[in-house]
Design a protein around this motif. Structure first.
Motif: not given
Length: 572
Positions: A99-103, A181-189
Motif C-alpha cells: 500500500r504505497q503512500t507516495v507514487p 495502490e492507495g497513494y494520494e495524487v497531488k496534481s494541479k491538473s
C-alpha cells in the motif's frame, strides 16, 4: 467380516496440507507451514472456512480507512511465517500488501489520462452504489459512480481490481487517490474537479456578481451565464426548482450561503446542502450548463416526512413557507425572538390587524363597516409573506362567445393592507395595515387556487404591475420616527414565479384535467435584462411582457438610495 487395516498411519494424514486458495492481487509471500503444536489444521479448513462462504466481504462498512492494521483480523488470507522471537504472531497476511503512500518516482501522473470529466456529476446524493451508505464515499473519476471506502476490502478497492478504474476522489475531503495502490495524487491538473465538487468563490468575486457581466463555457464549449442555469426536473419537482432559483437571486441571502462555512458549524444538513446548491448555480467553472437539486430535495423529503419530494407535484408557496421556517431553525434561529437568522433579517416584517365581531343586526351593506361603538381588537403579528386575494373571475363568456381573461392592477389587490378596506372572516370583520420598518425584501403570494368539498378551482386573472418603482407607502401606517410622512417607499421586482395550466385530457365524465407548469422570471442585474427559466430551458424575455403570465409569487426588493440627495430619497 473383520475390519480392514489402514494403509498408512493417521498422523501422516492429519499433517497433510491442501493447496492455498486463490487470493486478490497481492505480492507473493511464503505459504504458511503446518502447525504441530496441538492446533493443527485438517486439510487447511481451519483458516479458510469463513473466507469461502463470503463472510469476510460483508464486513466492509466500518473498515474502509483502516488499512492493513484492521484487515489483519480477517481470516481471508493465510498467516505468514512466524518470527523466531514470536512478536508477529497476530499479524495477518495484509501486512505484506503493498500500500504505497507516495507514487513511484517518475509515475506521479499514472492513470490520470483515464479520467473522464464528461461523466462526472456531483449533484446527486453521495451514496455508495453497492451498500447505499453515505459514510466515507468516493467517486470513481472514470465512470462517475460512488463507492464506499478505499481500504483493501472496500467496494472502491474491488471496483479498481475488477473494472480497472484506478482514480478516486473523496467527496468530503476532496483528496484524490489511486487504487489499489492507495497513494494520494497531488496534481494541479485535478484542481478543476476538486472545485466542481464544492465550488467556493472568493469574497471579491461574490460581491461583484451583480455588477460585472460575466459569461462562462462548459466542457463542451457551450456558453452560459453563471447564476442563470437550468435546473433538472427529475420527475415532478419543478415547483421546487422555481423557489430555489428565486431564493438564489436574493443578494443578501445568496452572499450569506456562498461565503459562510456551514459545514464546520452546528448547522443542519438542510442548510449545508442548500449552500452547496447555491454555489453550484453561481459556479463560473461548471462542467455543464445545468444543475440538479437531487441532493437537496432528498434532504427536504426526509425532513418533511415526504410532504415535498421529487415524485409528486406540490404548491410552490407551501414549499416556500415550510422551507423558510425550517431554514430559520436550521441556522440557529429562535421561535420567539425576531431577527435571529438571515431569513428573518431579509423577509420578516410587522403587521397590525384590527378585528371586530359582526352583530346579528348588521345588514348586508354594513357587515364590513367597523362600528365605532363596538369593541375593536388590535393585534400585532409578524409575517414572512403577504397573501393577496384576487377578485372573483367572471362565470360567463363575452358577447363574442370568447373567454374573458380579466385583469387587475397590483395596487388594487394591495389595498387589502391599506387599513381601511375590511374583509369578513368567519364571524369577524378584519382590516390590516403594514408597520414600519418594512423588510428589505417583500414576498407577495397571489392566491389563485381554492378548494372546497367538491372541486378545486383556479382563478386565471392577470395581475398587471410595474417592474420598477412600486410605492408601498400607502399601505404602511405612518411613523415619522421611522420614515418621513408622505415620502414614497420604492420597491423593485427581483423574481416572479408564474403558473401555466396545460390541458392533458378532455373527458366528458371527469372534465378537463390540467397539468401545472411552473416558471420563474429573474432579473440579470449586471446586464439589466430579464430571463425566464423553466427546468433546463433558459431564455430572454421582454420586460413589457412579464405581467402577461399568471403571476403566483413575487419577490420585491427595497430600493436603497444615496445619502444626502434631497427630499424624497430614502436613506440607505
Amino acid at each position: 467380516m473383520g475390519k480392514r487395516q489402514a494403509g498408512e498411519p493417521l498422523e501422516d494424514v492429519v499433517a497433510a496440507d491442501s493447496p492455498i486458495s486463490k487470493k486478490a492481487r497481492l505480492e507473493d509471500f511464503p505459504a504458511p507451514e503446518p502447525q504441530r503444536n496441538g492446533h493443527s489444521q485438517i486439510n487447511g479448513h481451519g483458516q479458510n472456512n469463513d473466507a469461502r462462504n463470503g463472510n469476510a466481504i460483508s464486513q466492509t462498512a466500518h473498515e474502509q480507512e483502516h488499512e492493513p492494521e484492521e484487515a489483519a483480523q480477517s481470516p481471508h488470507f493465510p498467516q505468514p511465517l512466524q518470527e523466531e522471537d514470536g512478536e508477529d504472531d497476530e499479524q495477518s497476511a495484509y501486512s505484506t500488501i503493498s500500500r504505497q503512500t507516495v507514487p513511484t518516482e517518475g509515475y506521479s501522473d499514472l492513470y490520470l489520462d483515464t479520467i473522464n470529466r464528461s461523466v462526472l456529476d456531483f449533484d446527486f446524493e453521495k451514496l455508495c452504489s453497492v451498500s447505499l451508505s453515505n459514510i466515507n464515499v468516493y467517486a470513481c473519476m472514470i465512470c462517475g459512480k460512488y463507492y464506499q471506502g478505499r481500504g483493501p476490502k472496500s467496494h472502491a478497492y474491488f471496483h479498481a481490481l475488477e473494472i480497472g478504474h484506478h482514480v478516486y476522489v473523496n467527496m468530503q475531503t476532496k483528496k484524490v487517490y489511486v487504487l489499489p495502490e492507495g497513494y494520494e495524487v497531488k496534481s494541479k491538473s485535478l484542481e478543476d474537479i476538486k472545485f466542481v465538487v464544492d465550488p467556493k468563490l472568493p469574497k471579491e468575486e461574490v460581491i461583484v456578481l451583480d455588477k460585472i457581466a460575466k459569461d462562462a463555457w462548459d466542457l463542451s464549449g457551450k456558453k452560459y451565464r453563471p447564476g442563470f442555469v437550468g435546473m433538472n426536473n427529475i420527475k415532478e419537482n419543478d415547483y421546487f426548482n422555481v423557489i430555489i432559483q428565486a431564493l438564489a437571486h436574493i443578494p443578501p441571502l445568496r452572499n450569506f450561503f456562498m461565503l459562510e462555512d456551514l459545514s464546520s458549524t452546528a448547522s443542519s444538513e438542510l442548510a449545508t446542502r442548500f449552500s452547496v446548491l447555491v454555489r453550484k448555480i453561481w459556479n463560473t467553472r461548471a462542467f455543464k450548463t445545468h444543475v440538479s437539486p437531487h441532493e437537496l430535495i432528498q434532504q427536504v423529503s426526509r425532513q418533511s416526512n415526504k410532504r415535498f419530494d421529487l415524485l409528486h407535484q406540490s404548491d410552490p408557496v407551501d414549499f416556500l413557507s415550510w422551507f423558510l421556517n425550517n431554514m430559520h431553525l436550521a441556522l440557529g434561529g429562535s421561535k420567539t425572538k425576531p431577527g435571529t437568522s438571515i431569513i428573518h433579517r431579509v423577509f420578516q416584517g410587522k403587521l397590525k390587524m384590527e378585528s371586530q365581531r359582526i352583530t346579528a343586526k348588521a345588514d348586508a351593506g354594513d357587515r364590513l363597516r367597523f362600528e365605532e361603538a363596538a369593541e375593536v381588537i388590535v393585534e400585532t403579528t409578524r409575517y414572512l409573506m403577504l397573501t393577496l386575494d384576487l377578485p372573483a373571475a367572471p362565470l360567463f363568456q363575452d358577447e363574442l362567445d370568447r373567454n374573458i381573461i380579466p385583469q387587475v392592477p397590483l395596487t388594487s389587490i394591495l389595498s387589502k393592507y391599506d387599513g381601511v378596506k375590511a374583509q369578513e372572516h368567519l364571524s369577524m370583520r378584519k382590516r390590516y395595515r403594514l408597520l414600519h420598518p418594512l423588510p428589505p425584501f417583500l414576498l407577495f403570494h397571489i392566491k389563485r387556487f381554492s378548494k372546497n368539498k367538491f372541486v378545486a378551482e383556479r382563478n386565471p386573472t392577470i395581475v398587471t404591475f410595474p417592474v420598477r418603482s412600486l410605492d408601498m407607502a400607502p399601505y404602511v401606517e405612518p411613523n415619522p420616527a421611522a420614515h418621513p410622512v408622505g415620502e414614497p417607499i420604492w420597491y423593485d421586482l427581483v423574481a416572479n414565479v408564474t403558473h401555466e395550466a396545460v390541458r392533458t385530457r378532455d373527458d366528458s365524465v371527469e372534465g378537463e384535467a390540467e397539468r401545472k407548469v411552473w416558471r420563474v422570471q429573474m432579473r440579470d442585474r449586471a446586464r439589466d435584462e430579464w430571463l425566464q427559466v423553466q427546468d433546463l430551458f433558459v431564455e430572454r424575455v421582454a420586460t413589457e411582457t412579464l405581467f402577461t403570465k399568471e403571476s403566483y409569487l413575487m419577490v420585491w426588493e427595497r430600493r436603497r438610495e444615496g445619502k444626502g440627495k434631497g427630499k424624497g430619497k430614502e436613506r440607505s
